[in-house]
Design an enzyme around this catalytic site. Structure first.
Site, PDB file in Angstrom:
ATOM      1  N   ASN A 145      -9.939  -5.195  -4.203  1.00 61.15           N
ATOM      2  CA  ASN A 145      -9.146  -6.471  -4.195  1.00 61.15           C
ATOM      3  C   ASN A 145      -7.651  -6.428  -3.546  1.00 61.15           C
ATOM      4  O   ASN A 145      -6.995  -7.181  -3.658  1.00 61.15           O
ATOM      5  CB  ASN A 145      -9.037  -7.234  -5.428  1.00 61.15           C
ATOM      6  CG  ASN A 145      -8.229  -6.535  -6.662  1.00 61.15           C
ATOM      7  OD1 ASN A 145      -7.749  -5.375  -6.015  1.00 61.15           O
ATOM      8  ND2 ASN A 145      -7.993  -6.816  -7.848  1.00 61.15           N
ATOM      9  N   HIS A 147      -2.291  -4.471  -5.213  1.00 62.94           N
ATOM     10  CA  HIS A 147      -1.801  -4.487  -6.613  1.00 62.94           C
ATOM     11  C   HIS A 147      -0.483  -4.802  -6.794  1.00 62.94           C
ATOM     12  O   HIS A 147       0.230  -4.856  -5.757  1.00 62.94           O
ATOM     13  CB  HIS A 147      -1.779  -3.200  -7.320  1.00 62.94           C
ATOM     14  CG  HIS A 147      -0.897  -2.758  -8.385  1.00 62.94           C
ATOM     15  ND1 HIS A 147      -1.275  -3.371  -9.794  1.00 62.94           N
ATOM     16  CD2 HIS A 147       0.327  -2.426  -8.513  1.00 62.94           C
ATOM     17  CE1 HIS A 147      -0.405  -3.105 -10.460  1.00 62.94           C
ATOM     18  NE2 HIS A 147       0.698  -2.579 -10.062  1.00 62.94           N
ATOM     19  N   LYS A 168      -4.222  -1.630  -1.267  1.00 63.79           N
ATOM     20  CA  LYS A 168      -5.377  -0.608  -1.735  1.00 63.79           C
ATOM     21  C   LYS A 168      -6.053  -0.244  -0.572  1.00 63.79           C
ATOM     22  O   LYS A 168      -6.046  -0.481   0.363  1.00 63.79           O
ATOM     23  CB  LYS A 168      -5.982  -1.407  -2.817  1.00 63.79           C
ATOM     24  CG  LYS A 168      -5.267  -1.908  -4.067  1.00 63.79           C
ATOM     25  CD  LYS A 168      -6.122  -2.387  -4.890  1.00 63.79           C
ATOM     26  CE  LYS A 168      -5.479  -2.618  -6.145  1.00 63.79           C
ATOM     27  NZ  LYS A 168      -6.312  -3.502  -7.240  1.00 63.79           N
ATOM     28  N   GLU A 198       6.331   1.536 -13.190  1.00 64.98           N
ATOM     29  CA  GLU A 198       5.515   1.618 -11.726  1.00 64.98           C
ATOM     30  C   GLU A 198       6.301   2.438 -10.639  1.00 64.98           C
ATOM     31  O   GLU A 198       6.007   3.025  -9.835  1.00 64.98           O
ATOM     32  CB  GLU A 198       4.665   0.519 -11.308  1.00 64.98           C
ATOM     33  CG  GLU A 198       3.630   0.193 -12.463  1.00 64.98           C
ATOM     34  CD  GLU A 198       2.766  -1.208 -12.318  1.00 64.98           C
ATOM     35  OE1 GLU A 198       1.903  -1.498 -13.055  1.00 64.98           O
ATOM     36  OE2 GLU A 198       3.354  -1.764 -11.337  1.00 64.98           O
ATOM     37  N   TYR A 202      -3.144   4.009 -13.979  1.00 60.25           N
ATOM     38  CA  TYR A 202      -4.060   2.951 -14.663  1.00 60.25           C
ATOM     39  C   TYR A 202      -4.467   3.446 -16.188  1.00 60.25           C
ATOM     40  O   TYR A 202      -5.403   2.944 -16.663  1.00 60.25           O
ATOM     41  CB  TYR A 202      -5.358   2.635 -13.855  1.00 60.25           C
ATOM     42  CG  TYR A 202      -5.155   1.801 -12.575  1.00 60.25           C
ATOM     43  CD1 TYR A 202      -4.681   0.412 -12.709  1.00 60.25           C
ATOM     44  CD2 TYR A 202      -5.143   2.395 -11.367  1.00 60.25           C
ATOM     45  CE1 TYR A 202      -4.533  -0.229 -11.754  1.00 60.25           C
ATOM     46  CE2 TYR A 202      -5.046   1.379 -10.288  1.00 60.25           C
ATOM     47  CZ  TYR A 202      -4.772   0.154 -10.536  1.00 60.25           C
ATOM     48  OH  TYR A 202      -4.550  -0.729  -9.090  1.00 60.25           O
TER      49      TYR A 202
END
Ligand code: RTP
Ligand code: MG
Length: 143
Positions: A114, A117, A11, A128, A51
């Site tokens: 965080n 993913h 990320k 995905e 998302y």
């Protein structure tokens, strides 16, 4: 043991902090093979689409804003039980709750930023992977 593929993102927070190589090292040390890899800077539309399952959640706007805030690395990981293996080395969604030695414990600052993913199931991994990669971009090992 089943050989699986999973989809992974480094990320914007972890890319900005120069942790790409360290996180790739975690994947390879865990026996996961990187069989596709590229950097992208998501548009608002791409992030919202990725998302979509969270579109009704209160954190959706912040999640999309964060995921479009800078470049990301997207990769496909292949190995034994790759979906669960990757979730294990990532650690819990909230880095404060992530086990020591996991990627989120070592590289993430908050539940909102965080570091990584990882797909949560084989079916979501397939969706995905197809969201970011064509079949021609996948490079399974021949040796
Ligand atoms: P990811 O999809 O990013 O791998 O994370 P995950 O499966 O561990 O968590 P998920 O439930 O899919 O949530 C996606 C991302 O949304 C943010 N989030 N914030 N404030 C909150 O309660 C909350 N819950 C989730 C996190 O950044 C999470 O990675
Ligand atoms: Mg998730």
């Amino acid at each position: 043991m089943a050989i699986e593929r999973t989809f992974s993102i480094i990320k914007p927070d972890a890319v900005a902090k120069n942790h790409i190589g360290a996180i790739y090292n975690r994947f390879e040390t865990a026996g996961l093979k990187i069989i596709a890899s590229k950097m992208v800077h998501l548009s608002q539309e791409q992030a919202e689409g990725f998302y979509a399952e969270h579109s009704e959640r209160p954190f959706f706007g912040a999640l999309v804003a964060f995921m479009t805030s800078g470049p990301i690395c997207v990769q496909v990981l292949e190995g034994e039980n790759a979906v669960l293996a990757n979730r294990e080395i990532m650690g819990a969604t909230n880095p404060a709750e992530a086990a020591r030695g996991t990627i989120r414990s070592d590289f993430a600052d908050s539940i909102d930023e965080n570091a990584v993913h990882g797909s949560d199931a084989v079916a979501s991994a397939e969706r995905e992977i197809a969201y970011f990669f064509s079949t021609e971009e996948l490079c399974p090992r021949t040796r």
